[in-house]
Design an enzyme around this catalytic site. Structure first.
Site, PDB file in Angstrom:
ATOM      1  N   GLY A   1      41.850  -8.683  37.646  1.00  0.00           N
ATOM      2  CA  GLY A   1      42.925  -9.164  38.517  1.00  0.00           C
ATOM      3  C   GLY A   1      42.812  -8.809  39.986  1.00  0.00           C
ATOM      4  O   GLY A   1      43.811  -8.839  40.706  1.00  0.00           O
ATOM      5  N   SER A   2      41.591  -8.509  40.467  1.00  0.00           N
ATOM      6  CA  SER A   2      41.494  -8.185  41.903  1.00  0.00           C
ATOM      7  C   SER A   2      41.821  -9.414  42.758  1.00  0.00           C
ATOM      8  O   SER A   2      42.458  -9.290  43.811  1.00  0.00           O
ATOM      9  CB  SER A   2      40.108  -7.617  42.249  1.00  0.00           C
ATOM     10  OG  SER A   2      39.105  -8.601  42.159  1.00  0.00           O
ATOM     11  N   ASN A   3      41.396 -10.590  42.317  1.00  0.00           N
ATOM     12  CA  ASN A   3      41.742 -11.801  43.079  1.00  0.00           C
ATOM     13  C   ASN A   3      43.241 -12.079  43.007  1.00  0.00           C
ATOM     14  O   ASN A   3      43.846 -12.513  43.990  1.00  0.00           O
ATOM     15  CB  ASN A   3      40.947 -13.008  42.571  1.00  0.00           C
ATOM     16  CG  ASN A   3      39.544 -13.024  43.125  1.00  0.00           C
ATOM     17  OD1 ASN A   3      39.334 -13.395  44.272  1.00  0.00           O
ATOM     18  ND2 ASN A   3      38.582 -12.585  42.327  1.00  0.00           N
TER      19      ASN A   3
ATOM     20  N   LYS B   1      45.157 -24.870  20.439  1.00  0.00           N
ATOM     21  CA  LYS B   1      45.176 -24.785  21.899  1.00  0.00           C
ATOM     22  C   LYS B   1      46.272 -25.663  22.503  1.00  0.00           C
ATOM     23  O   LYS B   1      46.864 -25.318  23.532  1.00  0.00           O
ATOM     24  CB  LYS B   1      43.812 -25.175  22.467  1.00  0.00           C
ATOM     25  CG  LYS B   1      43.653 -24.793  23.920  1.00  0.00           C
ATOM     26  CD  LYS B   1      42.206 -24.611  24.289  1.00  0.00           C
ATOM     27  CE  LYS B   1      42.022 -24.288  25.746  1.00  0.00           C
ATOM     28  NZ  LYS B   1      40.627 -24.102  26.111  1.00  0.00           N
TER      29      LYS B   1
ATOM     30  N   MET C   1      39.638 -16.879  32.184  1.00  0.00           N
ATOM     31  CA  MET C   1      38.358 -17.174  31.559  1.00  0.00           C
ATOM     32  C   MET C   1      38.470 -18.144  30.386  1.00  0.00           C
ATOM     33  O   MET C   1      37.567 -18.216  29.557  1.00  0.00           O
ATOM     34  CB  MET C   1      37.685 -15.865  31.134  1.00  0.00           C
ATOM     35  CG  MET C   1      37.440 -14.915  32.308  1.00  0.00           C
ATOM     36  SD  MET C   1      36.599 -15.658  33.741  1.00  0.00           S
ATOM     37  CE  MET C   1      34.897 -15.545  33.190  1.00  0.00           C
TER      38      MET C   1
ATOM     39  N   ASN D   1      40.566 -23.356  41.033  1.00  0.00           N
ATOM     40  CA  ASN D   1      39.828 -22.226  40.462  1.00  0.00           C
ATOM     41  C   ASN D   1      38.903 -21.612  41.510  1.00  0.00           C
ATOM     42  O   ASN D   1      38.460 -22.299  42.429  1.00  0.00           O
ATOM     43  CB  ASN D   1      38.983 -22.715  39.279  1.00  0.00           C
ATOM     44  CG  ASN D   1      38.235 -21.589  38.597  1.00  0.00           C
ATOM     45  OD1 ASN D   1      38.785 -20.506  38.379  1.00  0.00           O
ATOM     46  ND2 ASN D   1      36.977 -21.822  38.250  1.00  0.00           N
TER      47      ASN D   1
ATOM     48  N   HIS E   1      35.216 -19.651  41.683  1.00  0.00           N
ATOM     49  CA  HIS E   1      34.027 -19.433  40.846  1.00  0.00           C
ATOM     50  C   HIS E   1      32.997 -18.635  41.648  1.00  0.00           C
ATOM     51  O   HIS E   1      32.707 -18.981  42.798  1.00  0.00           O
ATOM     52  CB  HIS E   1      33.447 -20.778  40.414  1.00  0.00           C
ATOM     53  CG  HIS E   1      32.281 -20.628  39.492  1.00  0.00           C
ATOM     54  ND1 HIS E   1      32.436 -20.317  38.152  1.00  0.00           N
ATOM     55  CD2 HIS E   1      30.944 -20.714  39.707  1.00  0.00           C
ATOM     56  CE1 HIS E   1      31.238 -20.214  37.604  1.00  0.00           C
ATOM     57  NE2 HIS E   1      30.318 -20.451  38.518  1.00  0.00           N
TER      58      HIS E   1
HETATM   59  C1  GAR Z   1      35.931 -13.383  39.755  1.00  0.00           C
HETATM   60  O1  GAR Z   1      34.651 -13.065  40.264  1.00  0.00           O
HETATM   61  C2  GAR Z   1      36.060 -14.861  39.524  1.00  0.00           C
HETATM   62  O2  GAR Z   1      35.368 -15.639  40.467  1.00  0.00           O
HETATM   63  C3  GAR Z   1      35.429 -14.990  38.163  1.00  0.00           C
HETATM   64  O3  GAR Z   1      35.927 -13.903  37.452  1.00  0.00           O
HETATM   65  C4  GAR Z   1      36.099 -12.798  38.358  1.00  0.00           C
HETATM   66  C5  GAR Z   1      37.474 -12.213  38.129  1.00  0.00           C
HETATM   67  O4  GAR Z   1      37.626 -11.025  38.864  1.00  0.00           O
HETATM   68  N1  GAR Z   1      35.736 -16.235  37.543  1.00  0.00           N
HETATM   69  C6  GAR Z   1      34.872 -16.917  36.795  1.00  0.00           C
HETATM   70  O5  GAR Z   1      33.764 -16.505  36.519  1.00  0.00           O
HETATM   71  C7  GAR Z   1      35.377 -18.251  36.309  1.00  0.00           C
HETATM   72  N2  GAR Z   1      34.311 -19.015  35.754  1.00  0.00           N
HETATM   73  P1  GAR Z   1      39.076 -10.424  39.091  1.00  0.00           P
HETATM   74  O6  GAR Z   1      39.757 -10.390  37.708  1.00  0.00           O
HETATM   75  O7  GAR Z   1      38.848  -9.054  39.612  1.00  0.00           O
HETATM   76  O8  GAR Z   1      39.813 -11.306  40.034  1.00  0.00           O
END
Ligand code: GAR
Length: 196
Positions: free
Chosen positions: A12-14, A65, A90, A107, A109
């Site tokens: 969850g940093s983003n 789903k 994810m 999203n 990526h």
């Molecule tokens: C991030 O790097 C994001 O781009 C990636 O998961 C990470 C989540 O980090 N997403 C994918 O790979 C989607 N295909 P976070 O939980 O620290 O935000």
């Protein structure tokens, strides 16, 4: 005012940088809630610390789903959400959710799409030995990481980079790019696709 929901699955940093940006007074949107598809996601702890409402339920708790996504839609409709920001969510977005929020799901990526699609993009780019990768913000469509690209930023892979240093560089770029792109999108400004 645009109403946002963020979806995350893990760290969850983003989510956290988006939440902090959206909570600033001049941000033209409100963050209504965080949704996690994992009840143990650390993102939920971050939401609690930030005072952001959160919800969590898992696909395995539903018969299929479609019913899982129908429950998510109920939540989104109850909060009158305009735009969904996937931030490390994810799961592949299924037809039920996509048809209701088509063109309203974004999203981030950790690669320069269309290269290195999928769940292990940083590792895949590092293992491929390429000299650059990056970050892409894109709309979600029915494919996996195939939707229209909104913005991209390049990250160089130097010979002395390790997987860990590359991950750190990618996350740093993500944390700057995602809030900026969302702000531009909501503010109606055209976000530049900047590959440099
Ligand atoms: C991030 O790097 C994001 O781009 C990636 O998961 C990470 C989540 O980090 N997403 C994918 O790979 C989607 N295909 P976070 O939980 O620290 O935000």
């Amino acid at each position: 005012m645009t109403k946002l929901a963020i979806f995350a699955s893990g760290n969850g940093s983003n989510f956290e940088v988006l939440a902090r940006a959206i909570n600033q007074l001049d941000f033209p949107a409100t963050l209504e809630f965080l949704f996690c598809d994992k009840r143990e996601a650390y993102a939920l702890k971050r939401a609690e610390n930030l005072g952001v409402t959160s919800f969590a339920f898992e696909l395995k708790e539903f018969p299929d789903k479609a019913s899982y996504e129908a429950a998510i839609i109920k939540l989104l409709e109850r909060h009158e959400i305009d735009l969904i920001l996937l931030a490390g969510y994810m799961k592949i977005v299924g037809g039920t959710l996509l048809s209701r929020y088509d063109g309203k799901i974004i999203n981030i990526h950790p690669a320069l799409l269309p290269d290195f699609k999928g769940a292990h993009a940083i590792n895949d780019a590092f293992a491929a030995g390429v000299n650059q990768t990056g970050v892409t913000v894109h709309y979600v469509d029915s494919g996996v990481d195939t939707g229209q690209i909104i913005a991209q930023e390049v990250v160089a892979i130097k010979t002395n980079d390790t997987l860990e240093t590359l991950e750190a560089k990618i996350h740093q770029v993500e944390h700057q790019l995602y809030p900026k792109v969302v702000r531009n999108l909501i503010g109606g400004e055209k976000s530049e696709t900047c590959v440099n």
